[in-house]
Motif scaffolding. Structure first.
Motif, mmCIF file in Angstrom:
data_model
loop_
_atom_site.group_PDB
_atom_site.id
_atom_site.type_symbol
_atom_site.label_atom_id
_atom_site.label_comp_id
_atom_site.label_asym_id
_atom_site.label_seq_id
_atom_site.Cartn_x
_atom_site.Cartn_y
_atom_site.Cartn_z
ATOM 1 N N ILE A 57 0.856 -1.192 0.032
ATOM 2 C CA ILE A 57 -0.021 0.008 -0.067
ATOM 3 C C ILE A 57 0.833 0.965 0.068
ATOM 4 O O ILE A 57 1.083 1.875 1.058
ATOM 5 N N THR A 58 1.324 1.646 -1.130
ATOM 6 C CA THR A 58 2.015 2.734 -1.195
ATOM 7 C C THR A 58 1.467 3.996 -1.135
ATOM 8 O O THR A 58 0.201 4.064 -0.783
ATOM 9 N N PRO A 59 2.062 5.182 -0.827
ATOM 10 C CA PRO A 59 1.294 6.256 -0.492
ATOM 11 C C PRO A 59 0.181 6.760 -1.507
ATOM 12 O O PRO A 59 -0.804 7.385 -1.108
ATOM 13 N N GLU A 60 0.197 6.486 -2.682
ATOM 14 C CA GLU A 60 -0.634 6.765 -3.728
ATOM 15 C C GLU A 60 -1.932 6.015 -3.383
ATOM 16 O O GLU A 60 -2.838 6.405 -3.442
ATOM 17 N N LEU A 61 -1.655 4.620 -3.176
ATOM 18 C CA LEU A 61 -2.730 3.690 -2.926
ATOM 19 C C LEU A 61 -3.291 4.135 -1.298
ATOM 20 O O LEU A 61 -4.575 4.205 -1.272
ATOM 21 N N GLU A 62 -2.571 4.562 -0.390
ATOM 22 C CA GLU A 62 -3.073 4.823 0.855
ATOM 23 C C GLU A 62 -4.023 5.831 0.800
ATOM 24 O O GLU A 62 -5.117 5.814 1.434
ATOM 25 N N GLU A 63 -3.617 7.107 -0.040
ATOM 26 C CA GLU A 63 -4.639 8.029 -0.069
ATOM 27 C C GLU A 63 -5.984 7.665 -0.548
ATOM 28 O O GLU A 63 -6.796 8.326 -0.236
ATOM 29 N N ALA A 64 -6.329 6.830 -1.349
ATOM 30 C CA ALA A 64 -7.360 6.446 -1.975
ATOM 31 C C ALA A 64 -7.987 5.217 -1.530
ATOM 32 O O ALA A 64 -8.976 4.560 -1.965
ATOM 33 N N TRP A 65 -7.331 4.474 -0.353
ATOM 34 C CA TRP A 65 -7.746 3.175 0.174
ATOM 35 C C TRP A 65 -9.111 3.216 0.770
ATOM 36 O O TRP A 65 -9.401 3.941 1.405
ATOM 37 N N GLN A 66 -10.021 2.272 0.315
ATOM 38 C CA GLN A 66 -11.215 1.834 0.759
ATOM 39 C C GLN A 66 -11.314 0.434 1.207
ATOM 40 O O GLN A 66 -10.722 -0.216 0.719
ATOM 41 N N VAL A 67 -11.667 0.427 2.439
ATOM 42 C CA VAL A 67 -12.114 -0.840 3.138
ATOM 43 C C VAL A 67 -12.925 -1.593 2.430
ATOM 44 O O VAL A 67 -14.270 -1.244 2.247
ATOM 45 N N ALA A 68 -12.819 -2.926 2.042
ATOM 46 C CA ALA A 68 -13.711 -3.719 1.418
ATOM 47 C C ALA A 68 -13.695 -5.129 2.017
ATOM 48 O O ALA A 68 -12.689 -5.431 3.027
ATOM 49 N N THR A 69 -14.727 -5.777 1.752
ATOM 50 C CA THR A 69 -14.966 -7.255 2.334
ATOM 51 C C THR A 69 -15.029 -8.271 1.199
ATOM 52 O O THR A 69 -15.503 -8.037 0.143
ATOM 53 N N HIS A 70 -13.902 -9.035 1.286
ATOM 54 C CA HIS A 70 -13.604 -10.237 0.316
ATOM 55 C C HIS A 70 -14.233 -11.509 0.569
ATOM 56 O O HIS A 70 -14.307 -11.750 1.849
#
Length: 331
Positions: free
Chosen positions: A274-287
């Motif tokens: 989870i890079t800073p770019e991914l961190e900024e837009a990360w959404q919690v999901a259920t798999h």
């Protein structure tokens, strides 16, 4: 001020009487560097650090402590303050204990499931070259891997690591086991997808796992390294829990084998970072489901995907150790 990103999994402390088995399992099967410091102490290395696994002689056959590397003294003091401000005892480790772990400024305090939490600021590198079958393991700023535990109080554990380390919820997995939905939550403290995984076993009528942790994870440097370890585990006769497969959430390819102390060791490759770019837009999901493919039960004696369910008579419910002062409802 948040301590997220300034914390990483540094080492694990295991108590065992099975030194011969651990030596072969760690060195010959998994491919780690082994250092024997005496009749009662063994260390494994994954990288330049002096210690990543500390095996000490004792009857527990279990994970006893998690060592967390705090990357600067200011953050270290902040973590200590959070713990002591809530009335939880913090004890300084003796110099000889720090030396065994290859660290400086060692302190410890109680943790969930009775797993002691140890924190340190400086880790020593060994001057000796690595002697490993595996070419490399991935550690660095994201730490050495992760620890997975089962719990009847998963929210309390979530709050514990939020209080102490400002952990963030990465995602959930819902897995159906024998008609029961097992919800697993994944917590990160840095760029690694998760450093702690917590499986909710509140609905189970018996304790599914004897050991404090269900499994620990390390990350192989290459796909060939991971597959090579898998083959050596089978060839040397160690118990395989799950075959090679790929997880739904972090996309890691991995297998699970059973350590000499009973908890599983997952050797993985190439999980999401989870890079800073991914961190900024990360959404919690259920798999849905643990695996996209693979991770099939290998040992016929393992009757469920937790991997360590034994006869019901040997797993009566026992009180779960919690640390209420650090795991209460957030303000």
């Amino acid at each position: 001020m948040s301590v997220f990103g300034k914390v990483q999994l540094g080492y694990l402390v295991v108590e065992s009487q099975r030194f011969d088995e651990w030596r072969s399992f760690g060195s010959d099967a998994i491919g780690l560097h082994v250092d024997e410091l005496g009749a009662d102490t063994m260390r494994f290395r994954l990288d330049e650090r002096e210690c990543r696994f500390l095996i000490q002689r004792g009857p527990a056959e279990d994970l006893m402590a998690i060592g967390w590397h705090i990357t600067d003294h200011e953050t270290f003091d902040r973590v200590i303050g959070r713990v002591t401000d809530r009335g939880v005892p913090v004890v300084e480790g003796a110099p000889e204990e720090a030396a065994l772990r290859g660290v400086e400024r060692l302190w410890r305090f109680p943790g969930p499931k009775g797993i002691v939490q140890e924190i340190f600021t400086v880790a020593r590198d060994s001057p000796d070259p690595l002697r490993m079958t595996t070419s490399a393991f991935v550690t660095g700023d994201s730490g050495m891997g992760h620890v997975a535990i089962t719990s009847r109080e998963p929210l309390a554990i979530h709050r514990y690591y939020d209080t102490v380390f400002d952990s963030r919820l990465t995602d959930y997995i819902d897995e159906n086991i024998g008609g029961l939905t097992l919800r697993i939550r994944f917590l990160r403290v840095n760029e690694r997808h998760h450093s702690i995984a917590v499986a909710n076993v509140q609905g189970l009528k018996i304790e599914p796992v004897r050991t404090r942790c269900q499994h620990v994870n390390i990350q192989a440097g290459t796909l060939d390294d991971m597959v090579g370890a898998y083959r050596r585990v089978l060839d040397l006769g160690f118990k395989m829990a799950w075959s090679i497969g790929q997880h739904t959430n972090d996309k890691e390819l991995s297998f699970y084998c059973v350590s000499p102390s009973g908890f599983e060791v997952e050797v993985g490759w190439n999980p999401i970072v989870i890079t800073p770019e991914l961190e900024e837009a990360w959404q919690v999901a259920t798999h849905q489901g643990i695996s996209i493919w693979g991770h099939q039960t290998v040992d016929p004696g393992i009757v469920d995907k937790l991997g360590q369910l034994r006869q019901a008579a040997s797993h009566l419910l026992r009180p779960e150790i919690t640390v209420p002062a650090l795991s209460g409802a957030p303000a």
